[in-house]
Enzyme design. Structure first.
Site: not given
Length: 317
Positions: A164-166
């Site tokens: 999951h990439c912020v």
């Protein structure tokens, strides 16, 4: 997996959950960095130099043309990652081997699937020799396709989840992994170009000569150089890491869980591994899209089925 590895994994997901509140602020931050860079490169330095004539104009033109081309590809790739669903599990999905053994009209029943999934959950936890690849998500209360993982930030299972990439406020999974890699690729090229183009101006800060420009423009140039240098170095590291992952047909999570042994069942060779992410049509390799032909004949691009080595049918947990 050792207990210490499990605890570390949970700590990572808690960290991601804490960052969930940032939301679209990260998108605004990315656009802010791009805005500062554009102002420093185009408005302050190389744009005005176009009218100076001679070598200065040629140099500025040689910078501005690839700068705008790379910026267009960077933004296209970035928003493709942001806006593309990484891939979720269809509500009626079940393993293909169950369909073959039972038939399409014979659903899972009894202890194997009791509606709540508790029977199947227990079966999967203990291991089912007849169906070694059946996996079950206790949080989503549903079956999990191969290479699928639950994202604690998104609150659902993601097909071939990488992480999951912020920065993109989204998961990176089967349907947008190529777009994420292109975003890294064009970001590295763009930031490296900006760093090199602003390097003479940065060096001028430490000389005794007079520097043209207002304090505001000088500060913007200095900030743009530092930001792009930092991003180019960090993105280069991520890009190298993901190139190695693509070459071995694995994901960040799978590598972290140490499933990528020399007998990794999904490693089909570098060429086929690459095609499972970028497709076979070379015209589409460098744009965030797939040809209709690839989408039709390559199930791996949809995230539910992956070809593997038949002699290495390793159980997934």
């Amino acid at each position: 997996m050792h207990r210490s590895g499990v605890v570390m994994a949970w700590n990572v997901f808690k960290f991601c959950t804490a960052l969930r509140g940032l939301g679209s602020i990260m998108i605004l931050l990315v656009l802010g960095v791009i805005g500062v860079t554009y102002y420093a490169v185009v408005i302050t330095n190389h744009g005005p130099a176009l009218y100076d004539g001679g070598l200065e104009s040629i140099t500025s033109l040689a910078v501005l043309i690839p700068f705008h081309c790379l910026l267009a590809m960077l933004l296209w790739s970035y928003f493709s990652v942001v806006l593309t669903d990484p891939g979720g599990v269809p509500s009626n999905w079940k393993p293909a081997d169950i369909d073959e053994e039972r038939g399409d009209t014979d659903p899972l029943t009894g202890l194997e699937f009791d509606g709540t999934g508790s029977g199947l959950q227990q079966s999967c936890m203990l291991g089912d020799p007849a169906n070694p690849r059946i996996r079950y998500c206790r949080k989503c209360n549903q079956l999990k396709p191969p290479r699928c993982h639950h994202c604690s930030v998104c609150g659902r299972c993601i097909l071939k989840m990488d992480h999951h990439c912020v920065w993109v406020v989204n998961c990176v999974g089967a349907l947008n992994y190529k777009y994420f890699l292109l975003f890294l690729f064009y970001t590295f090229l763009e930031t490296a170009l900006v760093t090199l183009s602003l390097l003479p101006h940065f060096i001028a800060f430490f000389t005794d000569g007079e520097i043209p420009g207002t304090p505001g423009t000088l500060a913007t140039t200095f900030l743009a150089f530092v930001l792009n240098l930092a991003f180019s170095l960090s993105v280069m590291g991520f890009l190298i890491m993901h190139i190695s992952l693509v070459a071995g047909n694995t994901t960040t999570i799978e590598a972290y869980e140490k499933k990528t042994t020399p007998k990794w069942r999904y490693d089909l060779g570098r060429k086929r591994n690459f095609e499972q992410v970028f497709g076979t049509d070379k015209k589409y390799w460098f744009i965030p899209a797939y040809s209709e032909e690839d989408l039709r004949r390559m199930p791996a691009l949809q995230g539910l089925e992956y070809p593997s080595k038949p002699d290495l049918d390793i159980q997934e947990f």
